[in-house]
Design a protein around this motif. Structure first.
Motif, PDB file in Angstrom:
ATOM      1  N   VAL A 184       8.055  -9.782 -33.834  1.00 33.71           N
ATOM      2  CA  VAL A 184       8.151  -9.730 -35.302  1.00 33.71           C
ATOM      3  C   VAL A 184       8.735 -11.031 -35.844  1.00 33.71           C
ATOM      4  CG1 VAL A 184       9.187  -8.518 -37.265  1.00 33.71           C
ATOM      5  CG2 VAL A 184       8.398  -7.218 -35.280  1.00 33.71           C
ATOM      6  N   VAL A 185       9.802 -11.503 -35.218  1.00 34.30           N
ATOM      7  CA  VAL A 185      10.437 -12.755 -35.646  1.00 34.30           C
ATOM      8  C   VAL A 185       9.444 -13.909 -35.576  1.00 34.30           C
ATOM      9  CG1 VAL A 185      12.239 -14.441 -35.093  1.00 34.30           C
ATOM     10  CG2 VAL A 185      12.750 -12.000 -34.989  1.00 34.30           C
ATOM     11  N   ALA A 186       8.704 -13.975 -34.477  1.00 32.12           N
ATOM     12  CA  ALA A 186       7.742 -15.064 -34.299  1.00 32.12           C
ATOM     13  C   ALA A 186       6.641 -14.999 -35.350  1.00 32.12           C
ATOM     14  CB  ALA A 186       7.141 -15.005 -32.895  1.00 32.12           C
ATOM     15  N   GLY A 187       6.149 -13.790 -35.626  1.00 30.33           N
ATOM     16  CA  GLY A 187       5.080 -13.651 -36.605  1.00 30.33           C
ATOM     17  C   GLY A 187       5.505 -14.067 -37.999  1.00 30.33           C
ATOM     18  N   VAL A 188       6.666 -13.580 -38.434  1.00 25.19           N
ATOM     19  CA  VAL A 188       7.164 -13.930 -39.766  1.00 25.19           C
ATOM     20  C   VAL A 188       7.501 -15.417 -39.836  1.00 25.19           C
ATOM     21  CG1 VAL A 188       9.011 -13.526 -41.451  1.00 25.19           C
ATOM     22  CG2 VAL A 188       8.000 -11.595 -40.221  1.00 25.19           C
ATOM     23  N   TYR A 190       6.218 -17.910 -38.095  1.00 28.37           N
ATOM     24  CA  TYR A 190       4.986 -18.703 -38.122  1.00 28.37           C
ATOM     25  C   TYR A 190       4.367 -18.705 -39.521  1.00 28.37           C
ATOM     26  CZ  TYR A 190       0.168 -20.110 -37.206  1.00 28.37           C
ATOM     27  OH  TYR A 190      -1.052 -20.743 -37.247  1.00 28.37           O
ATOM     28  N   ASP A 191       4.325 -17.540 -40.149  1.00 33.49           N
ATOM     29  CA  ASP A 191       3.743 -17.464 -41.487  1.00 33.49           C
ATOM     30  C   ASP A 191       4.546 -18.259 -42.503  1.00 33.49           C
ATOM     31  OD1 ASP A 191       1.606 -15.973 -40.700  1.00 33.49           O
ATOM     32  OD2 ASP A 191       2.451 -14.044 -41.277  1.00 33.49           O
ATOM     33  N   LEU A 192       5.864 -18.217 -42.386  1.00 32.86           N
ATOM     34  CA  LEU A 192       6.704 -18.998 -43.308  1.00 32.86           C
ATOM     35  C   LEU A 192       6.422 -20.490 -43.173  1.00 32.86           C
ATOM     36  CD1 LEU A 192      10.258 -17.346 -43.278  1.00 32.86           C
ATOM     37  CD2 LEU A 192       8.832 -17.786 -45.285  1.00 32.86           C
ATOM     38  N   LEU A 193       6.288 -20.941 -41.929  1.00 37.05           N
ATOM     39  CA  LEU A 193       6.044 -22.362 -41.700  1.00 37.05           C
ATOM     40  C   LEU A 193       4.667 -22.787 -42.209  1.00 37.05           C
ATOM     41  CD1 LEU A 193       7.521 -22.806 -38.104  1.00 37.05           C
ATOM     42  CD2 LEU A 193       8.488 -23.637 -40.251  1.00 37.05           C
ATOM     43  N   THR A 194       3.686 -21.949 -42.060  1.00 37.39           N
ATOM     44  CA  THR A 194       2.335 -22.326 -42.467  1.00 37.39           C
ATOM     45  C   THR A 194       2.136 -22.217 -43.971  1.00 37.39           C
ATOM     46  OG1 THR A 194       1.597 -20.055 -41.983  1.00 37.39           O
ATOM     47  CG2 THR A 194       1.280 -21.707 -40.265  1.00 37.39           C
ATOM     48  N   VAL A 195       2.784 -21.261 -44.605  1.00 34.36           N
ATOM     49  CA  VAL A 195       2.617 -21.087 -46.053  1.00 34.36           C
ATOM     50  C   VAL A 195       3.389 -22.147 -46.826  1.00 34.36           C
ATOM     51  CG1 VAL A 195       3.133 -19.575 -48.007  1.00 34.36           C
ATOM     52  CG2 VAL A 195       2.105 -18.632 -45.944  1.00 34.36           C
ATOM     53  N   GLY A 196       4.651 -22.375 -46.430  1.00 40.76           N
ATOM     54  CA  GLY A 196       5.469 -23.368 -47.140  1.00 40.76           C
ATOM     55  C   GLY A 196       5.679 -22.990 -48.602  1.00 40.76           C
ATOM     56  N   HIS A 197       5.755 -23.992 -49.470  1.00 44.35           N
ATOM     57  CA  HIS A 197       5.860 -23.792 -50.919  1.00 44.35           C
ATOM     58  C   HIS A 197       7.062 -22.939 -51.310  1.00 44.35           C
ATOM     59  CE1 HIS A 197       1.886 -25.564 -51.288  1.00 44.35           C
ATOM     60  NE2 HIS A 197       1.384 -24.630 -50.493  1.00 44.35           N
ATOM     61  N   GLN A 198       8.174 -23.073 -50.592  1.00 41.19           N
ATOM     62  CA  GLN A 198       9.370 -22.339 -50.974  1.00 41.19           C
ATOM     63  C   GLN A 198      10.101 -23.073 -52.089  1.00 41.19           C
ATOM     64  OE1 GLN A 198      10.029 -19.290 -49.904  1.00 41.19           O
ATOM     65  NE2 GLN A 198       8.185 -19.403 -48.641  1.00 41.19           N
ATOM     66  N   SER A 199      10.607 -22.308 -53.013  1.00 40.73           N
ATOM     67  CA  SER A 199      11.304 -22.873 -54.173  1.00 40.73           C
ATOM     68  C   SER A 199      12.808 -22.807 -53.949  1.00 40.73           C
ATOM     69  CB  SER A 199      10.915 -22.109 -55.441  1.00 40.73           C
ATOM     70  OG  SER A 199      11.757 -22.466 -56.517  1.00 40.73           O
ATOM     71  N   ALA A 312      -2.894 -14.775 -40.887  1.00 39.93           N
ATOM     72  CA  ALA A 312      -3.173 -13.361 -41.129  1.00 39.93           C
ATOM     73  C   ALA A 312      -2.985 -12.545 -39.856  1.00 39.93           C
ATOM     74  CB  ALA A 312      -4.595 -13.201 -41.665  1.00 39.93           C
ATOM     75  N   LEU A 313      -3.425 -13.115 -38.726  1.00 42.36           N
ATOM     76  CA  LEU A 313      -3.254 -12.440 -37.440  1.00 42.36           C
ATOM     77  C   LEU A 313      -1.778 -12.262 -37.112  1.00 42.36           C
ATOM     78  CD1 LEU A 313      -4.456 -11.380 -34.763  1.00 42.36           C
ATOM     79  CD2 LEU A 313      -4.362 -13.734 -33.906  1.00 42.36           C
ATOM     80  N   ALA A 314      -0.978 -13.300 -37.327  1.00 40.19           N
ATOM     81  CA  ALA A 314       0.455 -13.217 -37.045  1.00 40.19           C
ATOM     82  C   ALA A 314       1.118 -12.139 -37.898  1.00 40.19           C
ATOM     83  CB  ALA A 314       1.119 -14.573 -37.303  1.00 40.19           C
ATOM     84  N   PHE A 315       0.706 -12.040 -39.159  1.00 40.71           N
ATOM     85  CA  PHE A 315       1.262 -11.029 -40.058  1.00 40.71           C
ATOM     86  C   PHE A 315       0.930  -9.622 -39.562  1.00 40.71           C
ATOM     87  CE2 PHE A 315       0.951  -8.221 -43.756  1.00 40.71           C
ATOM     88  CZ  PHE A 315       2.170  -8.443 -44.389  1.00 40.71           C
ATOM     89  N   ALA A 316      -0.325  -9.394 -39.178  1.00 35.78           N
ATOM     90  CA  ALA A 316      -0.737  -8.073 -38.717  1.00 35.78           C
ATOM     91  C   ALA A 316      -0.057  -7.703 -37.403  1.00 35.78           C
ATOM     92  CB  ALA A 316      -2.259  -8.030 -38.565  1.00 35.78           C
TER      93      ALA A 316
END
Length: 436
Positions: A184-188, A190-199, A312-316
């Motif tokens: 779960v930690v790895a999936g979340v 990975y998605d945070l790193l790929t999405v970026g755009h944090q304010s 998307a795969l990491a999230f699922a």
């Protein structure tokens, strides 16, 4: 009672039920492998932490980020600190008394109150099971496009396999759950790193306590319910009640230090995952409105469209892992509750079959899953005081706790947490009545 395990080998013992802690150590003064022994003391908090990243948490954090952006960051952070204290008190109760919270309630509370506490504990356990099983099945559906009925069947099989690890001993069960937690930690992550755009400004603003009406009040209650989970409070005291066999106050204080380390590490990871999920959702939906869409499905689709199939795969995968691991832990917690309050138990597999039935009905009926998960976590929020108030009362009693009795500051902090949760529930009721 199961036979103890020599601390020098730290090999696990199969237990007959979840009410007997998942392993025991015979000799606290290990003559071999001091660091192996100390590492073996860690684990209960990581098992409980799995409940803090279950599909209910995924649903509430994704929904909160999609609909309110960073507004409820402060709720996620505050709830995690409160949960850390609550779980520490629960673990300490089991260590000091050799009995879990459900057993103490049965013995020390009036009969009518004990039965009331058991009834509400079973209700919140049902709400928890609903979230965990439904989330895991939805994860399979998102991963493979698997029809929901088939996803329910596969989820059940995998959940039974995880429970089988428990029957073979504490460390195998804990390691299996830890592996799923890391997934779960790895999936979340990975998605945070790929999405970026944090304010950064959004995060800073979200640390300012503020609620803006009925929707945010419901989401805040759901976040708290998904974090300070009542069944997890009962479970943690069971995981520590006979994990180490010692009567020495000095040894118990030694063990208490490791309980603190265990809680800090386990719940820091869980809190970071929850915060990451909210920030991920806020970034995904920063330029769009969720509308009437299912938040989890919409987040998965947006990840695939804007970032790529890997995200998307990491999230699922993270959703499925959170559901499977927390379902197994939740089943153990339900067994602890029933055996502690009633001194009765049913086989873990039978309990799993019974508790998965409502989730199967809801999934097959096509009811919006994320909304159902959020509602289940609101139910948990109203169940928290029923477990938390007895916990604070018991841990301040010197006749029960001995040398591990709460200090006045610790009791005061526990009372503040109780007050905050009760006030939040009252605020939610008033807000819903007014219809703001």
């Amino acid at each position: 009672m199961t036979a103890p395990v020599d601390a020098r080998t730290t090999s696990p013992v199969a237990v007959e039920d979840a009410g007997q802690v998942l392993g025991e150590f015979h000799d606290i003064r290990s003559t071999r492998g001091r660091w192996r022994f100390r590492l073996a003391l860690l684990g209960p908090a990581f098992v409980v932490a799995v409940a803090y990243v279950d599909p209910g948490n995924v649903a509430t954090n994704v929904e909160a980020g999609a609909r309110t952006g960073y507004l409820l960051v402060w709720v996620v952070v505050l709830a995690n600190f409160m949960a850390m204290l609550v779980q520490y008190l629960s673990a300490k109760l089991g260590l000091a008394t050799g009995k879990n919270l459900a057993e103490q309630c049965r013995e020390l509370a009036p009969r009518w109150l004990s039965r009331l506490l058991w009834t509400q504990a079973e209700l919140v356990a049902m709400a928890t099971d609903l979230a965990e099983f439904a989330g895991a099945a939805l994860g399979l559906n998102l991963l493979f496009g698997m029809p929901i009925p088939l996803a329910c069947l596969v989820t059940a099989v995998v959940a039974f396999a995880i429970l089988a690890c428990q029957q073979r001993g504490c460390r195998r069960f804990e390691l299996a759950v830890l592996a799923l937690l890391l997934l779960v930690v790895a999936g979340v992550g990975y998605d945070l790193l790929t999405v970026g755009h944090q304010s950064g400004d959004g995060l800073a603003g979200g640390m300012v306590p503020h609620l803006g009406g009925e929707t945010t009040a419901i989401l805040a209650a759901a976040i708290v319910g998904a974090t300070i989970m009542p069944h997890a409070i009962y479970l943690h005291s069971a995981l520590t009640q006979r994990r180490v066999l010692t009567e020495s106050p000095r040894d118990r204080r030694f063990l208490l230090r490791f309980l603190r380390i265990d809680c800090v590490l386990g719940f820091t990871i869980a809190g970071a995952v929850n915060l990451g999920m909210l920030c991920l959702s806020a970034a995904l939906f920063r330029n769009s409105s969720l509308g009437n869409l299912d938040a989890i499905t919409a987040a998965h689709n947006d990840l695939g469209r804007t970032v790529g199939g890997g995200a998307a795969l990491a999230f699922a995968v993270a959703l499925f892992a959170s559901g499977i691991s927390s379902a197994s832990v939740g089943t153990c917690a339900g067994q602890v509750v029933m055996q502690g309050f009633l001194r009765r138990r049913i086989p873990l597999y039978a309990r799993r079959l019974l508790t998965m039935a409502p989730a199967v009905v809801i999934l097959c009926a096509g009811i919006p899953i994320t909304s159902t998960l959020v509602f289940s976590q609101v139910v948990l929020a109203f169940g928290i005081p029923f477990a938390l108030v007895p916990l604070v009362v018991f841990t301040r009693r010197r006749d029960l706790m001995g040398a591990l009795t709460n200090r006045p500051l610790t009791t005061g902090a526990g009372a503040v947490v109780c007050g905050l949760v009760i006030c939040m529930n009252a605020y939610l009721i008033l807000t819903m009545i007014k219809g703001d």
